[in-house]
Scaffold this active site. Sequence first.
Site, PDB file in Angstrom:
ATOM      1  N   TYR A  90       4.129   5.508 -26.206  1.00  0.00           N
ATOM      2  CA  TYR A  90       4.017   6.459 -25.097  1.00  0.00           C
ATOM      3  C   TYR A  90       3.444   5.771 -23.870  1.00  0.00           C
ATOM      4  O   TYR A  90       2.774   4.737 -23.955  1.00  0.00           O
ATOM      5  CB  TYR A  90       3.146   7.654 -25.491  1.00  0.00           C
ATOM      6  CG  TYR A  90       1.671   7.349 -25.643  1.00  0.00           C
ATOM      7  CD1 TYR A  90       0.793   7.459 -24.559  1.00  0.00           C
ATOM      8  CD2 TYR A  90       1.143   6.959 -26.873  1.00  0.00           C
ATOM      9  CE1 TYR A  90      -0.558   7.192 -24.701  1.00  0.00           C
ATOM     10  CE2 TYR A  90      -0.209   6.688 -27.025  1.00  0.00           C
ATOM     11  CZ  TYR A  90      -1.058   6.805 -25.936  1.00  0.00           C
ATOM     12  OH  TYR A  90      -2.396   6.535 -26.078  1.00  0.00           O
ATOM     13  N   CYS A  91       3.739   6.353 -22.717  1.00  0.00           N
ATOM     14  CA  CYS A  91       3.167   5.919 -21.445  1.00  0.00           C
ATOM     15  C   CYS A  91       3.073   7.153 -20.552  1.00  0.00           C
ATOM     16  O   CYS A  91       3.344   8.264 -21.004  1.00  0.00           O
ATOM     17  CB  CYS A  91       3.997   4.807 -20.796  1.00  0.00           C
ATOM     18  SG  CYS A  91       5.733   5.223 -20.538  1.00  0.00           S
ATOM     19  N   THR A  92       2.695   6.986 -19.310  1.00  0.00           N
ATOM     20  CA  THR A  92       2.451   8.143 -18.450  1.00  0.00           C
ATOM     21  C   THR A  92       3.709   8.961 -18.197  1.00  0.00           C
ATOM     22  O   THR A  92       3.709  10.186 -18.326  1.00  0.00           O
ATOM     23  CB  THR A  92       1.849   7.698 -17.107  1.00  0.00           C
ATOM     24  OG1 THR A  92       0.641   6.984 -17.351  1.00  0.00           O
ATOM     25  CG2 THR A  92       1.542   8.905 -16.229  1.00  0.00           C
ATOM     26  N   VAL A 119       3.204  11.273 -21.072  1.00  0.00           N
ATOM     27  CA  VAL A 119       2.008  12.066 -21.356  1.00  0.00           C
ATOM     28  C   VAL A 119       1.897  13.279 -20.440  1.00  0.00           C
ATOM     29  O   VAL A 119       1.498  14.363 -20.871  1.00  0.00           O
ATOM     30  CB  VAL A 119       0.740  11.196 -21.226  1.00  0.00           C
ATOM     31  CG1 VAL A 119      -0.503  12.027 -21.546  1.00  0.00           C
ATOM     32  CG2 VAL A 119       0.815   9.998 -22.153  1.00  0.00           C
TER      33      VAL A 119
END
Length: 246
Positions: A90-92, A119
């Site tokens: 996951y990342c932003t 996220v």
Amino acid sequence: MRAIPLTPSQWRSRLEATNKSDDASTGNPNMSILLDMRNGYEWDVGHFHGAQRPNVDCFRSTSFGLSQLEVNGSDLLACVDEEKTDIFMYCTGGIRCDIYSTILRQRGFKNLYTLKGGVSHYLENEGPAEWVGNLFVFDSRLSLPPSAYKPEIMTEANCTQELSENSSLARCYICGSELSELRHRNCANLDCNLLFLCCTGCVKDFRGCCCLRCTYASRRRPVLPPGGHQRYKKWHYYRDLDLHSI
């Protein structure tokens, strides 16, 4: 071929199942690893429960799964089974995971999953479930609590838990003390400009700098007040000032 994108609800279900399994010490038939593909300063203020990230400063230096045959202690994917291990990333916003999942696919990893929309999209849909801390944002606010994304589900109990988790999550970059204010500041040394977390005492003692060396820098900006809500202006604003006398 990129990883399989999971919706926020699917992602939450997978994390909850994994964390419950870990708590019960029953183990998973297929090993799973949760990777945070963001920069270090993003991780510092918040991440998913059970997540891991490389000990590097920025995403460009990430080397998960890229080690050669020799064992690399800093590579969490160095010794895993490429065909049986479920890898969640996951990342932003999701873009960095799309890039890196393609690299891992080329390296032979089969079971790759990413959080669709990143996220921010997850917090908008699922709230703070399985998340601890704040989310770093790339504007003057620098970080936002989960309640900013889905305020309608934030009860008084949730807010109390959020503050408690925050205080045990973040540490001052200089002295290591616990912080409840999850907001970065830039080093007052214009030529350093490091983004870091800092307690009120160290802000005063180090004159807004990240280390003792920077306190003696010739191009040192005025100390921003504690709390982290004010930001430095663009560098050219300080260009003609006599910074050495500040």
